[in-house]
Design a protein around this motif. Sequence first.
Motif, PDB file in Angstrom:
ATOM      1  N   LEU A 203       1.025  -1.076   0.157  1.00 23.22           N
ATOM      2  CA  LEU A 203       0.128  -0.044  -0.036  1.00 23.22           C
ATOM      3  C   LEU A 203       1.019   1.344  -0.396  1.00 23.22           C
ATOM      4  CD1 LEU A 203      -2.436   2.122   0.460  1.00 23.22           C
ATOM      5  CD2 LEU A 203      -2.573   0.962   3.028  1.00 23.22           C
ATOM      6  N   THR A 204       1.443   1.242   0.774  1.00 26.84           N
ATOM      7  CA  THR A 204       2.583   2.440   0.994  1.00 26.84           C
ATOM      8  C   THR A 204       3.300   2.016  -0.260  1.00 26.84           C
ATOM      9  OG1 THR A 204       4.181   1.006   2.287  1.00 26.84           O
ATOM     10  CG2 THR A 204       2.937   2.550   3.393  1.00 26.84           C
ATOM     11  N   MET A 205       3.940   1.489  -0.742  1.00 22.37           N
ATOM     12  CA  MET A 205       4.333   1.526  -2.478  1.00 22.37           C
ATOM     13  C   MET A 205       3.657   2.235  -4.132  1.00 22.37           C
ATOM     14  SD  MET A 205       8.081   0.836  -3.140  1.00 22.37           S
ATOM     15  CE  MET A 205       8.843   1.599  -4.656  1.00 22.37           C
ATOM     16  N   ALA A 206       2.521   1.986  -3.881  1.00 24.55           N
ATOM     17  CA  ALA A 206       1.404   2.445  -4.048  1.00 24.55           C
ATOM     18  C   ALA A 206       1.537   3.684  -4.494  1.00 24.55           C
ATOM     19  CB  ALA A 206       0.052   1.929  -4.221  1.00 24.55           C
ATOM     20  N   TRP A 207       1.290   4.480  -3.080  1.00 26.86           N
ATOM     21  CA  TRP A 207       1.026   5.567  -2.342  1.00 26.86           C
ATOM     22  C   TRP A 207       2.526   6.532  -2.748  1.00 26.86           C
ATOM     23  CZ3 TRP A 207      -1.371   6.825   3.170  1.00 26.86           C
ATOM     24  CH2 TRP A 207      -1.385   7.910   3.286  1.00 26.86           C
ATOM     25  N   ALA A 208       3.744   5.511  -2.720  1.00 29.79           N
ATOM     26  CA  ALA A 208       4.743   6.535  -3.227  1.00 29.79           C
ATOM     27  C   ALA A 208       4.446   6.900  -4.751  1.00 29.79           C
ATOM     28  CB  ALA A 208       6.110   5.448  -2.575  1.00 29.79           C
ATOM     29  N   VAL A 209       4.262   6.248  -5.597  1.00 27.93           N
ATOM     30  CA  VAL A 209       4.300   6.092  -6.448  1.00 27.93           C
ATOM     31  C   VAL A 209       3.098   7.200  -6.820  1.00 27.93           C
ATOM     32  CG1 VAL A 209       3.171   5.732  -9.137  1.00 27.93           C
ATOM     33  CG2 VAL A 209       4.784   3.786  -7.416  1.00 27.93           C
ATOM     34  N   ARG A 210       1.744   7.113  -6.760  1.00 29.43           N
ATOM     35  CA  ARG A 210       0.761   8.620  -6.091  1.00 29.43           C
ATOM     36  C   ARG A 210       1.308   9.997  -5.969  1.00 29.43           C
ATOM     37  NH1 ARG A 210      -2.194  10.103  -9.683  1.00 29.43           N
ATOM     38  NH2 ARG A 210      -4.755  10.930  -9.113  1.00 29.43           N
ATOM     39  N   CYS A 211       1.834  10.320  -5.054  1.00 31.23           N
ATOM     40  CA  CYS A 211       2.198  10.871  -4.907  1.00 31.23           C
ATOM     41  C   CYS A 211       3.769  11.714  -5.698  1.00 31.23           C
ATOM     42  CB  CYS A 211       3.782  10.368  -3.459  1.00 31.23           C
ATOM     43  SG  CYS A 211       2.228  10.485  -1.659  1.00 31.23           S
ATOM     44  N   ALA A 212       4.821  10.657  -6.594  1.00 31.05           N
ATOM     45  CA  ALA A 212       5.247  11.109  -7.348  1.00 31.05           C
ATOM     46  C   ALA A 212       4.631  12.045  -8.437  1.00 31.05           C
ATOM     47  CB  ALA A 212       6.637   9.922  -8.072  1.00 31.05           C
ATOM     48  N   GLN A 213       3.416  10.932  -8.961  1.00 35.41           N
ATOM     49  CA  GLN A 213       2.545  12.033 -10.183  1.00 35.41           C
ATOM     50  C   GLN A 213       1.978  13.068  -9.486  1.00 35.41           C
ATOM     51  OE1 GLN A 213       0.145   8.938 -10.082  1.00 35.41           O
ATOM     52  NE2 GLN A 213       1.410   7.536 -11.629  1.00 35.41           N
ATOM     53  N   LEU A 214       2.011  13.457  -8.199  1.00 42.96           N
ATOM     54  CA  LEU A 214       1.380  14.907  -7.955  1.00 42.96           C
ATOM     55  C   LEU A 214       2.565  15.446  -7.319  1.00 42.96           C
ATOM     56  CD1 LEU A 214      -2.036  12.811  -6.273  1.00 42.96           C
ATOM     57  CD2 LEU A 214      -1.669  14.131  -8.099  1.00 42.96           C
ATOM     58  N   ASN A 215       3.644  15.313  -7.772  1.00 41.26           N
ATOM     59  CA  ASN A 215       4.276  16.368  -6.867  1.00 41.26           C
ATOM     60  C   ASN A 215       5.049  16.769  -5.272  1.00 41.26           C
ATOM     61  OD1 ASN A 215       5.858  16.917  -9.566  1.00 41.26           O
ATOM     62  ND2 ASN A 215       4.297  18.067  -9.810  1.00 41.26           N
ATOM     63  N   GLN A 216       4.141  15.800  -4.625  1.00 40.74           N
ATOM     64  CA  GLN A 216       3.991  15.778  -3.742  1.00 40.74           C
ATOM     65  C   GLN A 216       6.025  14.992  -2.780  1.00 40.74           C
ATOM     66  OE1 GLN A 216       0.758  13.388  -2.841  1.00 40.74           O
ATOM     67  NE2 GLN A 216      -0.513  15.877  -3.011  1.00 40.74           N
ATOM     68  N   ARG A 217       6.459  16.161  -2.749  1.00 40.68           N
ATOM     69  CA  ARG A 217       8.025  15.255  -2.440  1.00 40.68           C
ATOM     70  C   ARG A 217       8.084  14.150  -1.366  1.00 40.68           C
ATOM     71  NH1 ARG A 217      13.193  18.641  -2.180  1.00 40.68           N
ATOM     72  NH2 ARG A 217      14.886  17.842  -1.146  1.00 40.68           N
ATOM     73  N   ARG A 218       7.412  15.792   0.341  1.00 40.32           N
ATOM     74  CA  ARG A 218       7.729  14.326   1.374  1.00 40.32           C
ATOM     75  C   ARG A 218       6.489  13.297   1.467  1.00 40.32           C
ATOM     76  NH1 ARG A 218       5.637  19.402   5.394  1.00 40.32           N
ATOM     77  NH2 ARG A 218       6.710  17.830   7.181  1.00 40.32           N
ATOM     78  N   GLY A 219       5.787  13.013   0.402  1.00 40.63           N
ATOM     79  CA  GLY A 219       4.840  12.376   0.958  1.00 40.63           C
ATOM     80  C   GLY A 219       5.590  10.905   0.590  1.00 40.63           C
ATOM     81  N   LEU A 220       5.761  11.342  -1.046  1.00 40.44           N
ATOM     82  CA  LEU A 220       6.736  10.460  -1.582  1.00 40.44           C
ATOM     83  C   LEU A 220       7.998   9.419  -0.655  1.00 40.44           C
ATOM     84  CD1 LEU A 220       8.043   8.284  -4.170  1.00 40.44           C
ATOM     85  CD2 LEU A 220       9.181  10.555  -5.037  1.00 40.44           C
ATOM     86  N   VAL A 221       8.771  11.071  -0.336  1.00 41.30           N
ATOM     87  CA  VAL A 221      10.451  10.003   0.327  1.00 41.30           C
ATOM     88  C   VAL A 221       9.182   9.673   1.846  1.00 41.30           C
ATOM     89  CG1 VAL A 221      11.673  11.306   2.608  1.00 41.30           C
ATOM     90  CG2 VAL A 221      11.760  11.707   0.511  1.00 41.30           C
ATOM     91  N   ALA A 222       7.993  10.391   2.461  1.00 45.45           N
ATOM     92  CA  ALA A 222       7.377   9.589   3.455  1.00 45.45           C
ATOM     93  C   ALA A 222       7.207   8.480   3.482  1.00 45.45           C
ATOM     94  CB  ALA A 222       6.537   9.717   4.762  1.00 45.45           C
ATOM     95  N   CYS A 223       6.660   7.278   2.021  1.00 43.85           N
ATOM     96  CA  CYS A 223       5.962   5.998   2.011  1.00 43.85           C
ATOM     97  C   CYS A 223       7.610   5.541   1.746  1.00 43.85           C
ATOM     98  CB  CYS A 223       4.979   6.571   0.756  1.00 43.85           C
ATOM     99  SG  CYS A 223       3.225   7.238   0.784  1.00 43.85           S
ATOM    100  N   LEU A 224       8.082   5.866   0.875  1.00 41.98           N
ATOM    101  CA  LEU A 224       9.449   5.295   0.651  1.00 41.98           C
ATOM    102  C   LEU A 224      10.125   4.396   1.951  1.00 41.98           C
ATOM    103  CD1 LEU A 224      10.935   7.184  -2.458  1.00 41.98           C
ATOM    104  CD2 LEU A 224       9.567   4.489  -2.335  1.00 41.98           C
ATOM    105  N   ALA A 225      10.466   5.765   2.771  1.00 41.78           N
ATOM    106  CA  ALA A 225      11.163   5.467   3.820  1.00 41.78           C
ATOM    107  C   ALA A 225      10.045   4.117   5.035  1.00 41.78           C
ATOM    108  CB  ALA A 225      10.910   6.701   4.979  1.00 41.78           C
ATOM    109  N   VAL A 226       8.708   4.835   4.731  1.00 42.20           N
ATOM    110  CA  VAL A 226       7.473   3.407   5.518  1.00 42.20           C
ATOM    111  C   VAL A 226       7.656   2.116   4.907  1.00 42.20           C
ATOM    112  CG1 VAL A 226       5.457   3.299   6.395  1.00 42.20           C
ATOM    113  CG2 VAL A 226       6.482   5.238   6.410  1.00 42.20           C
ATOM    114  N   THR A 227       7.883   2.134   2.704  1.00 39.85           N
ATOM    115  CA  THR A 227       7.933   0.606   2.845  1.00 39.85           C
ATOM    116  C   THR A 227       9.586   0.113   3.596  1.00 39.85           C
ATOM    117  OG1 THR A 227       6.721   1.495   1.200  1.00 39.85           O
ATOM    118  CG2 THR A 227       7.676  -0.252   0.610  1.00 39.85           C
TER     119      THR A 227
END
Length: 238
Positions: A90-114
């Motif tokens: 789930l967090t990895m899929a969320w990371a992809v979505r954050c990247a698509q939406l230019n949400q850098r902090r969300g991307l980093v957080a999701c990758l870290a949780v994964t």
Amino acid sequence: MTEPHAALAAQPADHPPHLAHHFDTLRQQFEAGKLGMWLFLVTEILFFGGLFCAYAVYRAIHPEIFVFAHHYLDKNLGAVNTAVLIFSSLTMAWAVRCAQLNQRRGLVACLAVTLVCAGVFLGVKYVEYSQKWQHGLLWAGWFKPVDEPGDPANAPSGEHGEQPRDVGIFFSIYFLMTGLHGLHVVGGMGVIAWILVLAARGRFSSQYYAPVDFTALYWHLVDLIWIFLFPLLYLIGP
């Protein structure tokens, strides 16, 4: 996985920084990379498919061994690892979505949780492997159980309460399949860590997030393989 963002189709006046010289557009580059990733995943499926076939053959020939030996596995630890990997998917899929939406902090957080979830998975496997080693539950002829399983309700028994022969066959398959899967988790952790460093540096955006998407595809396959391994090894019925 989510389809490429519409921004990939747009061609800026100058050459995009992430566009390789042998591609005409970012979309073409993305689709070519995704096709290559799917071909790689097919080889992984074929690889593990052979192991699942070996499992099916031995399970059909020696059902008493599998029913007996699986009681020595800790179903609770297996269930914990299953939940951890599903959440990491789930967090990895969320990371992809954050990247698509230019949400850098969300991307980093999701990758870290994964990455943390992957570490937890390996930690639980280390506990399981340590227990098997200490109790003499090893492969082939090395199967020499020191004691009975902790839960009396799940105490194994073969025909007439006797231990079937060649029980080590089960643990040979167990260590082979879970060990190879663990190596894939380690490989995935390395790639996710690399993607995390690049994400922290702001390398990904709605126009370029292919490495995140491809890594997510690989991670979903790793999770899917474990979802099959858990019931086949831990929840075997008579």
